[in-house]
Design a protein around this motif. Structure first.
Motif, PDB file in Angstrom:
ATOM      1  N   ASN A  69       1.879-129.658  62.670  1.00 20.92           N
ATOM      2  CA  ASN A  69       1.135-130.573  63.544  1.00 20.92           C
ATOM      3  C   ASN A  69       1.120-131.974  62.941  1.00 20.92           C
ATOM      4  O   ASN A  69       1.370-132.178  61.753  1.00 20.92           O
ATOM      5  N   ARG A  71      -1.277-134.034  62.275  1.00 21.43           N
ATOM      6  CA  ARG A  71      -2.269-134.280  61.232  1.00 21.43           C
ATOM      7  C   ARG A  71      -1.733-133.839  59.866  1.00 21.43           C
ATOM      8  O   ARG A  71      -1.852-134.559  58.881  1.00 21.43           O
ATOM      9  N   SER A  85       2.626-142.628  64.387  1.00 21.33           N
ATOM     10  CA  SER A  85       2.774-142.501  65.840  1.00 21.33           C
ATOM     11  C   SER A  85       4.077-143.147  66.316  1.00 21.33           C
ATOM     12  O   SER A  85       4.817-142.557  67.114  1.00 21.33           O
ATOM     13  N   ARG A 101       2.350-129.387  72.780  1.00 22.88           N
ATOM     14  CA  ARG A 101       0.891-129.345  72.666  1.00 22.88           C
ATOM     15  C   ARG A 101       0.436-127.916  72.418  1.00 22.88           C
ATOM     16  O   ARG A 101       0.997-126.975  72.962  1.00 22.88           O
ATOM     17  N   ASP A 105      -5.815-125.955  71.979  1.00 25.55           N
ATOM     18  CA  ASP A 105      -6.393-127.269  71.721  1.00 25.55           C
ATOM     19  C   ASP A 105      -5.361-128.309  72.119  1.00 25.55           C
ATOM     20  O   ASP A 105      -4.502-128.686  71.331  1.00 25.55           O
ATOM     21  N   ARG A 106      -5.452-128.788  73.335  1.00 21.68           N
ATOM     22  CA  ARG A 106      -4.447-129.689  73.898  1.00 21.68           C
ATOM     23  C   ARG A 106      -4.345-131.020  73.140  1.00 21.68           C
ATOM     24  O   ARG A 106      -3.391-131.764  73.328  1.00 21.68           O
ATOM     25  N   ARG A 107      -5.336-131.313  72.295  1.00 17.99           N
ATOM     26  CA  ARG A 107      -5.267-132.545  71.496  1.00 17.99           C
ATOM     27  C   ARG A 107      -4.287-132.410  70.339  1.00 17.99           C
ATOM     28  O   ARG A 107      -3.799-133.405  69.823  1.00 17.99           O
ATOM     29  N   GLU A 108      -4.013-131.190  69.945  1.00 19.93           N
ATOM     30  CA  GLU A 108      -3.148-130.907  68.787  1.00 19.93           C
ATOM     31  C   GLU A 108      -1.688-130.884  69.224  1.00 19.93           C
ATOM     32  O   GLU A 108      -1.322-130.146  70.136  1.00 19.93           O
TER      33      GLU A 108
END
Length: 168
Positions: A69, A71, A85, A101, A105-108
């Protein structure tokens, strides 16, 4: 190392009642070394592929560790979030990495090398590896075994000093 730096390097330090010359600041010396090594890496990448240094680092991480991921990649590579980014976007646009995605957790967002990205890594890696070997050739066996231990200790000390990172 230039003779003036050698003289400063070899002089005994007495920190009591004196100031430390800039050439003896560890951060200054590491910054200079980092700049030189980055210039060499950029030149190597320019000869072998059309990648910027942050792009190479992300591709190399994904080639080594597989899908990860954003992060984790940012924390591992310690790349500024804005640059990270832009680098992801550049690599995606060139079809060197894919993004997906997380369903829960669609933010990940998870990134992986595409076949084209893997081929570019395999083409470029031998040149970057040869560069590493040339650097290590400047060190004797004892220095080679000590260098990463020293770097690890310095990273731990830096993390403890600024409190910004947990131990790795």
């Amino acid at each position: 190392m230039g003779s003036s730096l050698m003289a400063v390097h070899s002089a005994k330090l007495s920190l009591v009642g004196s100031t430390l010359p800039l050439q003896r600041f560890l951060t200054y010396r590491l910054s200079r070394l980092n700049a030189k090594l980055n210039r060499q890496a950029v030149a190597t990448l320019k000869k072998t592929c059309d990648l910027k240094l942050p792009e190479w680092r992300l591709i190399s991480l994904l080639a080594t560790y597989g899908e990860r991921n954003g992060r984790w990649i940012g924390d591992t590579a310690e790349i500024d979030p804005g640059l990270l980014s832009r680098t992801f976007r550049s690599l995606e646009l060139r079809n060197l990495i894919s993004a997906r995605r997380d369903e829960e957790d669609r933010r990940e967002v998870y990134f992986a090398l595409t076949r084209k990205g893997r081929q570019l890594y395999e083409k470029t890696h031998p040149n970057m590896q040869a560069r590493q070997q040339a650097l290590f050739a400047a060190l004797d066996a004892h220095e080679q075994s000590a260098i990463f231990k020293i770097i690890d200790k310095l990273e731990i000390a830096a993390d403890a000093r600024d409190g910004s990172r947990q131990s790795r």
